[in-house]
Design a protein around this motif. Structure first.
Motif, PDB file in Angstrom:
ATOM      1  N   ARG B  13       1.114  -0.978   0.484  1.00 14.55           N
ATOM      2  CA  ARG B  13       0.122   0.190   0.149  1.00 14.55           C
ATOM      3  C   ARG B  13       0.657   1.236   0.499  1.00 14.55           C
ATOM      4  O   ARG B  13       1.602   1.306   0.283  1.00 14.55           O
ATOM      5  CB  ARG B  13      -0.871   0.224   1.686  1.00 14.55           C
ATOM      6  CG  ARG B  13      -1.845  -0.787   0.946  1.00 14.55           C
ATOM      7  CD  ARG B  13      -3.127  -1.232   2.203  1.00 14.55           C
ATOM      8  NE  ARG B  13      -2.636  -1.546   3.543  1.00 14.55           N
ATOM      9  CZ  ARG B  13      -2.566  -1.888   3.898  1.00 14.55           C
ATOM     10  NH1 ARG B  13      -4.148  -1.208   4.767  1.00 14.55           N
ATOM     11  NH2 ARG B  13      -2.497  -2.520   5.619  1.00 14.55           N
ATOM     12  N   GLY B  14      -0.007   2.301  -0.970  1.00 17.95           N
ATOM     13  CA  GLY B  14       1.095   2.982  -0.833  1.00 17.95           C
ATOM     14  C   GLY B  14       2.310   2.962  -1.748  1.00 17.95           C
ATOM     15  O   GLY B  14       2.834   4.162  -2.419  1.00 17.95           O
ATOM     16  N   SER B  15       2.558   1.554  -2.957  1.00 20.86           N
ATOM     17  CA  SER B  15       3.859   1.704  -3.264  1.00 20.86           C
ATOM     18  C   SER B  15       3.151   2.763  -5.093  1.00 20.86           C
ATOM     19  O   SER B  15       2.179   2.150  -5.203  1.00 20.86           O
ATOM     20  CB  SER B  15       4.416   0.527  -3.263  1.00 20.86           C
ATOM     21  OG  SER B  15       5.403   0.403  -4.439  1.00 20.86           O
ATOM     22  N   PHE B  16       3.481   2.851  -5.407  1.00 20.18           N
ATOM     23  CA  PHE B  16       3.488   3.673  -7.253  1.00 20.18           C
ATOM     24  C   PHE B  16       3.892   2.814  -8.035  1.00 20.18           C
ATOM     25  O   PHE B  16       4.421   1.677  -7.683  1.00 20.18           O
ATOM     26  CB  PHE B  16       4.108   4.748  -6.920  1.00 20.18           C
ATOM     27  CG  PHE B  16       3.600   5.776  -8.373  1.00 20.18           C
ATOM     28  CD1 PHE B  16       2.719   6.467  -8.142  1.00 20.18           C
ATOM     29  CD2 PHE B  16       3.688   5.582  -9.367  1.00 20.18           C
ATOM     30  CE1 PHE B  16       2.170   7.170  -9.130  1.00 20.18           C
ATOM     31  CE2 PHE B  16       3.532   6.561 -10.153  1.00 20.18           C
ATOM     32  CZ  PHE B  16       3.228   7.630 -10.440  1.00 20.18           C
ATOM     33  N   CYS B  17       2.596   3.032  -9.153  1.00 22.79           N
ATOM     34  CA  CYS B  17       2.524   1.956 -10.107  1.00 22.79           C
ATOM     35  C   CYS B  17       4.079   2.330 -10.980  1.00 22.79           C
ATOM     36  O   CYS B  17       4.568   2.978 -11.309  1.00 22.79           O
ATOM     37  CB  CYS B  17       2.177   2.838 -10.898  1.00 22.79           C
ATOM     38  SG  CYS B  17       2.139   1.327 -12.784  1.00 22.79           S
ATOM     39  N   PRO B  18       4.669   0.817 -11.241  1.00 21.64           N
ATOM     40  CA  PRO B  18       4.114  -0.757 -10.969  1.00 21.64           C
ATOM     41  C   PRO B  18       4.803  -1.289 -10.117  1.00 21.64           C
ATOM     42  O   PRO B  18       4.847  -2.656  -9.963  1.00 21.64           O
ATOM     43  CB  PRO B  18       4.503  -1.158 -12.014  1.00 21.64           C
ATOM     44  CG  PRO B  18       6.027  -0.550 -12.300  1.00 21.64           C
ATOM     45  CD  PRO B  18       6.019   0.422 -11.857  1.00 21.64           C
ATOM     46  N   GLY B  19       4.626  -0.670  -8.636  1.00 22.56           N
ATOM     47  CA  GLY B  19       5.159  -1.785  -7.429  1.00 22.56           C
ATOM     48  C   GLY B  19       4.488  -2.803  -6.899  1.00 22.56           C
ATOM     49  O   GLY B  19       5.885  -3.147  -6.543  1.00 22.56           O
ATOM     50  N   PRO B  20       3.675  -2.538  -6.751  1.00 23.00           N
ATOM     51  CA  PRO B  20       2.618  -3.151  -5.808  1.00 23.00           C
ATOM     52  C   PRO B  20       3.097  -4.874  -6.920  1.00 23.00           C
ATOM     53  O   PRO B  20       3.258  -5.806  -6.399  1.00 23.00           O
ATOM     54  CB  PRO B  20       1.368  -3.186  -6.378  1.00 23.00           C
ATOM     55  CG  PRO B  20       1.349  -1.711  -6.008  1.00 23.00           C
ATOM     56  CD  PRO B  20       1.933  -1.161  -6.619  1.00 23.00           C
ATOM     57  N   LEU B  21       2.831  -4.469  -8.077  1.00 25.22           N
ATOM     58  CA  LEU B  21       3.077  -5.894  -9.203  1.00 25.22           C
ATOM     59  C   LEU B  21       4.754  -5.908  -9.017  1.00 25.22           C
ATOM     60  O   LEU B  21       4.928  -7.861  -8.751  1.00 25.22           O
ATOM     61  CB  LEU B  21       3.197  -5.655 -10.690  1.00 25.22           C
ATOM     62  CG  LEU B  21       3.248  -6.763 -11.869  1.00 25.22           C
ATOM     63  CD1 LEU B  21       2.209  -8.102 -11.401  1.00 25.22           C
ATOM     64  CD2 LEU B  21       2.673  -6.091 -13.025  1.00 25.22           C
ATOM     65  N   MET B  22       5.723  -5.305  -8.943  1.00 28.43           N
ATOM     66  CA  MET B  22       6.615  -5.755  -8.729  1.00 28.43           C
ATOM     67  C   MET B  22       7.292  -6.908  -7.415  1.00 28.43           C
ATOM     68  O   MET B  22       7.753  -7.190  -7.386  1.00 28.43           O
ATOM     69  CB  MET B  22       7.910  -4.376  -8.374  1.00 28.43           C
ATOM     70  CG  MET B  22       7.829  -3.645 -10.139  1.00 28.43           C
ATOM     71  SD  MET B  22       8.693  -4.518 -11.505  1.00 28.43           S
ATOM     72  CE  MET B  22       8.157  -4.323 -12.935  1.00 28.43           C
ATOM     73  N   GLU B  23       6.614  -5.602  -6.760  1.00 27.54           N
ATOM     74  CA  GLU B  23       6.828  -6.517  -5.479  1.00 27.54           C
ATOM     75  C   GLU B  23       6.442  -8.454  -4.869  1.00 27.54           C
ATOM     76  O   GLU B  23       6.900  -8.462  -5.247  1.00 27.54           O
ATOM     77  CB  GLU B  23       6.336  -6.138  -3.716  1.00 27.54           C
ATOM     78  CG  GLU B  23       6.640  -4.262  -3.843  1.00 27.54           C
ATOM     79  CD  GLU B  23       7.636  -4.677  -3.506  1.00 27.54           C
ATOM     80  OE1 GLU B  23       8.051  -5.392  -1.923  1.00 27.54           O
ATOM     81  OE2 GLU B  23       8.691  -4.092  -3.535  1.00 27.54           O
TER      82      GLU B  23
END
Lengths: 137, 80
Positions: B13-23
């Protein structure tokens, strides 16, 4: 759907670098082989220390650098260089430097971020990007 | 609320696109086959992007649910 994405990254403004880096990360995530040809402003942005270089905004956002930096920090927008690093970590991503631009700016390979693999000419890029969906940024 | 036991939860949460997918991709790489991962994202792009990636990568989207504060929890099983 093409299995390859090729990008000619000519612009060195932060907005375009961000767009290119997010595209590269998304394409790598979706299993595409990504080839990026860095030329002119796009290559200049990849000088060592890019992550600490000042933001450069295009004319339509002129004078808004400080405000943009603040927004990006508040929204935790990752640096474009990090997106390229992430892209490379999760997929097959290759970044090449344009030889002619290297010569024009008197740049050596060691002056660039280590993410940049090799200095090549345009013909090499054309060869490597054969069959790819290609974008110019 | 899902009843599938979650092996690992990633709070992006709070991670910018495409951060969550990368995680998610990073975590799934180091997970065991059969593990069930949950990723929490507040990025509106994730709603389409995470299911699209799961389909493309041939894993299994066990489910998704809205959580308080406008985020979504995506539950993904590593299948291979």
């Amino acid at each position: 759907m093409s299995e390859k994405l090729a990008m000619i990254l000519e612009s060195g403004t932060t907005d375009k670098l961000m767009a290119a880096s997010i595209l590269a990360a998304g394409a790598a995530a979706m299993g595409k082989e990504v080839t990026v040809f860095l030329t002119f402003g796009g290559l200049n942005a990849f000088r060592k220390g890019a992550e600490n270089a000042p933001m450069v905004m295009p004319d339509e956002f002129a004078g808004m650098e400080a405000q943009m930096a603040q927004i990006m920090q508040a929204k935790q927008v990752p640096h474009w260089l990090k997106n390229f690093k992430d892209a490379k970590e999760i997929g097959e991503v290759h970044l090449y430097a344009c030889g002619a631009t290297m010569d024009m700016f008197d740049l050596k390979k060691e002056d660039l971020e280590p993410l940049v693999e090799e200095v090549v000419g345009v013909a090499t890029f054309i060869q490597k990007s054969e069959g790819a969906q290609t974008v110019f940024i | 609320m899902t009843t599938v036991p979650i092996t690992q939860e990633i709070d992006a949460r709070g991670s910018f696109c495409p951060g969550p997918l990368m995680e998610l991709i990073r975590t799934i790489k180091s997970a065991q086959v059969g593990d069930v991962l949950a990723v929490l994202s507040s990025d509106p792009g994730s709603a389409k992007d995470i299911p699209a990636w799961v389909a493309k990568a041939n894993h299994e989207l066990v489910g998704l649910e809205e959580v308080e504060g406008g985020a979504t929890r995506f539950i993904v099983r590593k299948t291979h």
